[in-house]
Design a protein around this motif. Structure first.
Motif, PDB file in Angstrom:
ATOM      1  N   VAL A  51       0.862  -1.182   0.000  1.00  0.00           N
ATOM      2  CA  VAL A  51       0.000   0.000   0.000  1.00  0.00           C
ATOM      3  C   VAL A  51       0.892   1.223   0.000  1.00  0.00           C
ATOM      4  N   ARG A  52       0.626   2.139  -0.949  1.00  0.00           N
ATOM      5  CA  ARG A  52       1.388   3.373  -1.033  1.00  0.00           C
ATOM      6  C   ARG A  52       0.426   4.540  -1.137  1.00  0.00           C
ATOM      7  N   SER A  53       0.939   5.722  -0.898  1.00  0.00           N
ATOM      8  CA  SER A  53       0.121   6.920  -1.033  1.00  0.00           C
ATOM      9  C   SER A  53      -0.337   7.051  -2.474  1.00  0.00           C
ATOM     10  N   GLY A  54      -1.563   7.469  -2.681  1.00  0.00           N
ATOM     11  CA  GLY A  54      -2.115   7.630  -4.022  1.00  0.00           C
ATOM     12  C   GLY A  54      -1.950   9.032  -4.563  1.00  0.00           C
ATOM     13  N   THR A  55      -1.079   9.838  -3.972  1.00  0.00           N
ATOM     14  CA  THR A  55      -0.890  11.206  -4.446  1.00  0.00           C
ATOM     15  C   THR A  55       0.214  11.232  -5.484  1.00  0.00           C
ATOM     16  N   GLY A  56       0.145  10.390  -6.485  1.00  0.00           N
ATOM     17  CA  GLY A  56       1.191  10.247  -7.478  1.00  0.00           C
ATOM     18  C   GLY A  56       1.094  11.220  -8.638  1.00  0.00           C
ATOM     19  N   ARG A  57       0.165  12.144  -8.592  1.00  0.00           N
ATOM     20  CA  ARG A  57       0.015  13.086  -9.699  1.00  0.00           C
ATOM     21  C   ARG A  57       1.054  14.191  -9.580  1.00  0.00           C
ATOM     22  N   VAL A  58       1.903  14.284 -10.590  1.00  0.00           N
ATOM     23  CA  VAL A  58       2.985  15.258 -10.596  1.00  0.00           C
ATOM     24  C   VAL A  58       3.071  15.852 -11.995  1.00  0.00           C
ATOM     25  N   ALA A  59       2.940  17.173 -12.105  1.00  0.00           N
ATOM     26  CA  ALA A  59       3.057  17.849 -13.397  1.00  0.00           C
ATOM     27  C   ALA A  59       3.342  19.325 -13.168  1.00  0.00           C
ATOM     28  N   PHE A  60       4.128  19.909 -14.067  1.00  0.00           N
ATOM     29  CA  PHE A  60       4.354  21.355 -14.001  1.00  0.00           C
ATOM     30  C   PHE A  60       4.540  21.896 -15.405  1.00  0.00           C
ATOM     31  N   SER A  61       4.258  23.162 -15.544  1.00  0.00           N
ATOM     32  CA  SER A  61       4.532  23.893 -16.776  1.00  0.00           C
ATOM     33  C   SER A  61       4.772  25.344 -16.396  1.00  0.00           C
ATOM     34  N   ALA A  62       5.907  25.873 -16.827  1.00  0.00           N
ATOM     35  CA  ALA A  62       6.283  27.247 -16.497  1.00  0.00           C
ATOM     36  C   ALA A  62       6.660  27.981 -17.774  1.00  0.00           C
ATOM     37  N   THR A  63       6.488  29.283 -17.745  1.00  0.00           N
ATOM     38  CA  THR A  63       6.783  30.095 -18.925  1.00  0.00           C
ATOM     39  C   THR A  63       7.423  31.413 -18.506  1.00  0.00           C
ATOM     40  N   ARG A  64       8.037  32.068 -19.475  1.00  0.00           N
ATOM     41  CA  ARG A  64       8.550  33.428 -19.268  1.00  0.00           C
ATOM     42  C   ARG A  64       7.563  34.386 -19.905  1.00  0.00           C
ATOM     43  N   GLN A  84       6.481  32.642 -14.572  1.00  0.00           N
ATOM     44  CA  GLN A  84       5.060  32.346 -14.389  1.00  0.00           C
ATOM     45  C   GLN A  84       4.841  30.835 -14.422  1.00  0.00           C
ATOM     46  N   ILE A  85       4.119  30.331 -13.428  1.00  0.00           N
ATOM     47  CA  ILE A  85       3.768  28.924 -13.391  1.00  0.00           C
ATOM     48  C   ILE A  85       2.358  28.769 -13.943  1.00  0.00           C
ATOM     49  N   LEU A  86       2.208  27.933 -14.957  1.00  0.00           N
ATOM     50  CA  LEU A  86       0.895  27.656 -15.528  1.00  0.00           C
ATOM     51  C   LEU A  86       0.218  26.508 -14.788  1.00  0.00           C
ATOM     52  N   VAL A  87       0.996  25.462 -14.483  1.00  0.00           N
ATOM     53  CA  VAL A  87       0.516  24.275 -13.777  1.00  0.00           C
ATOM     54  C   VAL A  87       1.621  23.839 -12.831  1.00  0.00           C
ATOM     55  N   ASN A  88       1.234  23.450 -11.601  1.00  0.00           N
ATOM     56  CA  ASN A  88       2.218  22.931 -10.659  1.00  0.00           C
ATOM     57  C   ASN A  88       1.527  21.929  -9.729  1.00  0.00           C
TER      58      ASN A  88
END
Length: 189
Positions: A51-64, A84-88
């Motif tokens: 059994v492991r933590s189910g918080t495995g969602r990891v994504a980012f997108s950054a721009t200038r 600027q971070i679009l998604v983190n």
């Protein structure tokens, strides 16, 4: 013991994969991995379950969003910074340092698009993993005012590994507006 008692009260839950040797993965608030061929070694779980933590969602997108004029810090490290971070998702990309910190071991996908503006020189941009260049891209056409060094790839990262973009050749004068850096966890290992 409570799981065994629950199974005895409710009865066995039958879930099958394509064949009886494939692990079955069920994900919700926690991740349960059942192995139909559990290890018989003392360190293995006799039920073949982890059994492991189910918080495995990891994504980012950054721009200038602004031009990136050199600072003492950027001239010393040659790290390309994003304002600027679009998604983190998971908050593993640090905007101040523009470094992604892997939260777990896994296969990660990265892509970058670094715009060279108004400088008549070749630039080389590398995706760095713990200080080592993993993939690079070049932009060097002398006859255009805007050009991008673009690349993408998959890398295996360990928990705590750092990924960032570094300018390996050229300088930071004249732009970087509209450059992007993105990544996400494809699957954990």
């Amino acid at each position: 013991m409570p799981i065994l008692a629950l199974l005895l009260l409710v009865g066995p839950l039958v879930v099958r994969g394509q064949n009886d040797t494939e692990p079955i993965v069920l994900e919700g608030k926690c991740l349960v991995v059942c192995d139909s061929t559990p290890s018989s070694e003392p360190s293995g779980n006799a039920l073949g379950m982890s059994v492991r933590s189910g918080t495995g969602r990891v994504a980012f997108s950054a721009t200038r969003q602004t031009n990136h004029e050199p600072t003492d810090m950027s001239n010393r490290t040659m790290i390309i910074y994003f304002d600027q971070i679009l998604v983190n998702v998971g908050s593993h990309f640090d905007q101040e340092s523009s470094i992604f910190l892997a939260p777990r071991r896994g296969v990660y996908s990265f892509n970058f698009h670094v715009v060279k503006a108004y400088n008549r020189q070749t630039i080389q941009v590398s995706l760095m993993l713990n200080g080592w260049a993993m993939i690079s891209a070049f932009a060097g056409d002398q006859d255009v005012t805007r050009e991008a060094a673009t690349n993408a790839g998959l890398v295996i990262m360990e928990r705590g590994d750092k990924a960032y973009l570094k300018l390996e050749r050229g300088n930071l004068m004249g732009g970087w507006k509209f450059s992007t850096f993105s990544g996400f966890l494809v699957f954990p290992l």
